[in-house]
Design a protein around this motif. Structure first.
Motif, mmCIF file in Angstrom:
data_model
loop_
_atom_site.group_PDB
_atom_site.id
_atom_site.type_symbol
_atom_site.label_atom_id
_atom_site.label_comp_id
_atom_site.label_asym_id
_atom_site.label_seq_id
_atom_site.Cartn_x
_atom_site.Cartn_y
_atom_site.Cartn_z
ATOM 1 N N UNK B 22 0.811 -1.229 0.000
ATOM 2 C CA UNK B 22 0.000 0.000 0.000
ATOM 3 C C UNK B 22 0.839 1.271 0.000
ATOM 4 N N UNK B 23 2.106 1.176 0.375
ATOM 5 C CA UNK B 23 2.928 2.379 0.451
ATOM 6 C C UNK B 23 3.780 2.591 -0.796
ATOM 7 N N UNK B 24 3.922 1.493 -1.595
ATOM 8 C CA UNK B 24 4.858 1.549 -2.709
ATOM 9 C C UNK B 24 4.209 2.167 -3.941
ATOM 10 N N UNK B 25 4.205 3.473 -4.036
ATOM 11 C CA UNK B 25 3.768 4.176 -5.239
ATOM 12 C C UNK B 25 2.427 3.703 -5.768
ATOM 13 N N UNK B 26 2.276 3.746 -7.077
ATOM 14 C CA UNK B 26 0.989 3.462 -7.686
ATOM 15 C C UNK B 26 0.911 2.015 -8.149
ATOM 16 N N UNK B 27 0.365 1.118 -7.322
ATOM 17 C CA UNK B 27 0.115 -0.259 -7.754
ATOM 18 C C UNK B 27 -1.319 -0.609 -7.341
ATOM 19 N N UNK B 28 -1.835 -1.733 -7.851
ATOM 20 C CA UNK B 28 -3.243 -2.053 -7.541
ATOM 21 C C UNK B 28 -3.554 -2.004 -6.049
ATOM 22 N N UNK B 29 -2.597 -2.410 -5.224
ATOM 23 C CA UNK B 29 -2.863 -2.489 -3.787
ATOM 24 C C UNK B 29 -2.785 -1.127 -3.093
ATOM 25 N N UNK B 30 -2.469 -0.053 -3.832
ATOM 26 C CA UNK B 30 -2.481 1.254 -3.195
ATOM 27 C C UNK B 30 -3.865 1.894 -3.277
ATOM 28 N N UNK B 31 -4.839 1.178 -3.860
ATOM 29 C CA UNK B 31 -6.207 1.710 -3.924
ATOM 30 C C UNK B 31 -7.068 1.081 -2.841
ATOM 31 N N UNK B 32 -7.826 1.906 -2.127
ATOM 32 C CA UNK B 32 -8.626 1.386 -1.004
ATOM 33 C C UNK B 32 -9.575 0.260 -1.398
#
Lengths: 293, 338
Positions: B22-32
């Motif tokens: 969730x912290x690593x830039x823009x990846x699928x898992x950074x979206x709630x």
């Protein structure tokens, strides 16, 4: 006093519905050791065929239509049960846990197919006009359909008992419940008994399905849920493999549940589970069950 | 036995990566959205693992596991919302009371065995479901469930921005449950569990009391399930009767069988895949691709349980061992070729 009587007879009527589910479960378990989670789907199949017959085929809802719906629903459910036994369960003999698991899968698939075709909403089952009549016993007015459930359950109990007592296949089934290995060792075709038991269990559940839809005023893929669980409870309390035991337990549970629910809504299920726990602690083999060595 | 020696180092990289995602830039898992889906999936993975401890490792086919999951959830929400206890004490109390409940129900139902045990646990769980869904005693708010009062829990658990915290807590719960299960199954008690599954008579002949070990396994699984229930309460924001229904236990059974019983990772993967698949299949059912197909086919296909149920029947009949079984089978072939 009238309320007392009304609730008591309604309870026996409900018990009759439980018996229709439990009798098949009990025989199937007693003979084959299969915990049949698909039994609820036999009930639902019977209910839908009954609905189809009384709303699409016949256009008048009189007594004969209802009897036809019961018989057709029972036959369809019996045949479906027979298919399930032949195609799926017979491949897994002696793998009891897998048999139970596969019936869970069948129940899921049948539920999904029916829900996909017809939706989960309750569809009204046409019933004969006299269903809403009441019978007066003393000053109590008792809906007449309660007696129908009791009557059908008694007829099926008698037919079942007669079949088990006086026919050859009944003898094989009774012997198989006692000791299946011995029956097979004597060169008797037990598999035929397996199929018979599934057909009979399915038939009773299918008839039960039509009656349950009359009792709960409609048909949906979800109607079987609580009846299956009560069927299991009845089988455990009555004793595995004992049809009269199931009958007795079903009546006791139906009556107790109704009285408890009248006292406080929702209490009924609670009391029944306490009863189950009590029976397990004091008499683990059930009321009329035999201890298996 | 068959162990792949790279699996542990790989997991040591993969799990921290998952935590950091969730912290690593823009990846699928950074979206709630996906964080929420995965948080639920991790919890079902953990719950499937506790069920595997019962069913796969000890051989107890229980149909009442959902009861303990829901009991933890409902006790926690009642304690928190009614100001009985501070939230963290409420969590402990919910797990403790559920453990006592599990001891009581376990000792009654373990008097039976095998298939009867399945029926009896089903009956107990159904009673619990009825108490919750009928609003027995006026506490559970019936079919509507109870929303967790947001003012009574720390604010780091609340809001879309904080979904990543829930993601971490769920993943943490999964890791903890995995380690506890690993420790239990590899312990000497765990060996007795496996022995009970394979041959109960022999365990009794060796002088061990089967009933005690079964109860131990039952209670450990139940208390872990109640903790997962509490975390699920945080993640979903409310307690609902559907969490207590026997459908949950049946879903757990599907997860464990599809992933492969007796292996820990199989149950976890099964739980995660099942959880994601049932939400995804629901989306699929609304897709336009199905509208051109006649209703007789599209109707069942739009029900997630249709495909999952068919898959389940297939696995039970033709591929016992599920996903992990297939994997070990494949590895055996590769090894024996060398």
């Amino acid at each position: 006093m009238d309320t007392f009587l009304l609730i008591g007879i309604t309870g026996i009527g409900l018990g009759a519905l439980y018996f229709l589910v439990a009798s098949g479960l009990s025989l199937i378990y007693g003979l084959m050791g299969v915990l049949n989670f698909a039994h609820g789907s036999f009930l639902t199949v019977g209910a839908f065929v009954g609905l189809w017959f009384s709303s699409q085929v016949m256009h008048v809802s009189n007594t004969w239509t209802f009897i036809g719906a019961m018989v057709l629903g029972g036959l369809a459910a019996g045949l479906f049960a027979l298919l399930v036994e032949r195609i799926v369960i017979s491949r897994l003999y002696e793998r009891h846990i897998d048999q139970a698991l596969v019936t869970v899968g069948i129940a899921l698939v049948v539920g999904a197919v029916l829900a996909g075709w017809f939706g989960n909403d309750l569809r009204l089952l046409p019933t004969p006009a006299w269903f809403i009549n009441t019978v007066s016993i003393g000053s109590a007015h008792i809906p007449v359909d309660r007696f129908l459930y009791i009557g059908v359950a008694i007829i099926l109990l008698l037919a079942n008992t007669a079949l088990l007592r006086f026919s050859r296949i009944g003898l094989v089934i009774r012997a198989g419940v006692e000791n299946r290995q011995m029956v097979a060792a004597l060169g008797i075709n037990v598999r035929l008994a397996f199929s018979t038991v599934f057909f009979l269990g399915g038939f009773a559940a299918g008839v039960g399905g039509v009656l349950v839809s009359a009792y709960s005023n409609g048909v949906s893929p979800l109607i079987a849920g609580s009846y299956l669980i009560y069927g299991f409870i009845v089988v455990v309390i009555g004793g595995m493999g004992s049809v009269p035991g199931s009958f007795l337990a079903a009546m006791i549970i139906g009556v107790i549940k109704q009285y408890a629910n009248y006292y406080s809504p929702g209490l009924g299920d609670f009391v029944v589970v306490f009863l189950l726990a009590g029976v397990l602690l004091l008499r683990p083999q059930g009321l009329l069950g035999k201890v298996k060595s | 036995m068959l162990r792949w020696r790279y699996s542990r180092p790989l997991l040591a990289i993969f799990i921290p990566l998952l935590f950091a995602a969730p912290l690593l830039g823009n990846n699928p898992l950074s979206h709630p959205g996906l964080q929420q889906t995965m948080a639920v999936a991790f919890l079902y993975g953990a719950l499937a693992l506790t069920y595997d401890l019962l069913f796969g490792f000890t051989g107890l086919l229980s149909f009442g596991h959902a009861l303990f999951f829901a009991s933890g959830m409902y006790l926690a929400v009642l304690f928190i919302n009614h100001d009985v206890l501070v939230w963290w004490l409420a969590v402990i109390a919910a797990v403790a009371i559920t453990t006592i409940l599990a001891i009581l129900i376990g000792s009654a139902s373990l008097r039976t065995g095998g298939i009867t045990f399945a029926m009896v646990t089903l009956a107990f769980a159904e009673a619990g479901h009825v108490i919750i869904s009928r609003n027995f005693g006026g506490l559970t708010n019936g079919e509507n469930g109870i929303a967790l009062n947001a003012d009574k829990v720390p604010s780091i658990f609340i809001g879309v921005f904080n979904t990543k915290n829930l993601f971490w807590i769920s993943l943490g719960t999964l890791v903890i449950v995995y380690f506890i299960t690993w420790w239990v199954t590899e312990s000497s008690a765990g060996r007795v569990f496996a022995a009970l599954r394979d041959n109960e008579t022999r365990v009794a002949v060796l002088g061990l009391k089967p009933a005690r070990f079964k109860l131990l396994s039952f209670v450990i699984a139940a208390s872990m399930a109640s903790f997962i229930g509490v975390v699920m309460l945080m993640v979903s924001g409310s307690a609902a009767p559907r969490f207590a229904s026997s459908d949950v236990t049946i879903a757990l059974l599907l997860m464990v069988i599809l992933g492969g019983a007796i292996t820990r990772w199989g149950a976890v993967i099964g739980g995660i895949i099942y959880s994601v698949a049932s939400t995804r299949l629901q989306d699929l059912s609304q897709s336009s691709a199905l509208h051109s197909v006649p209703k007789i086919i599209s109707g069942p296909l739009s029900e997630p349980t249709f495909i999952l149920g068919l898959l389940f029947i297939f696995v039970v009949m033709f591929a016992p061992g599920g996903l992990s079984g297939a994997y070990y089978h494949l590895r055996l072939k590769v090894i024996s070729k060398k």
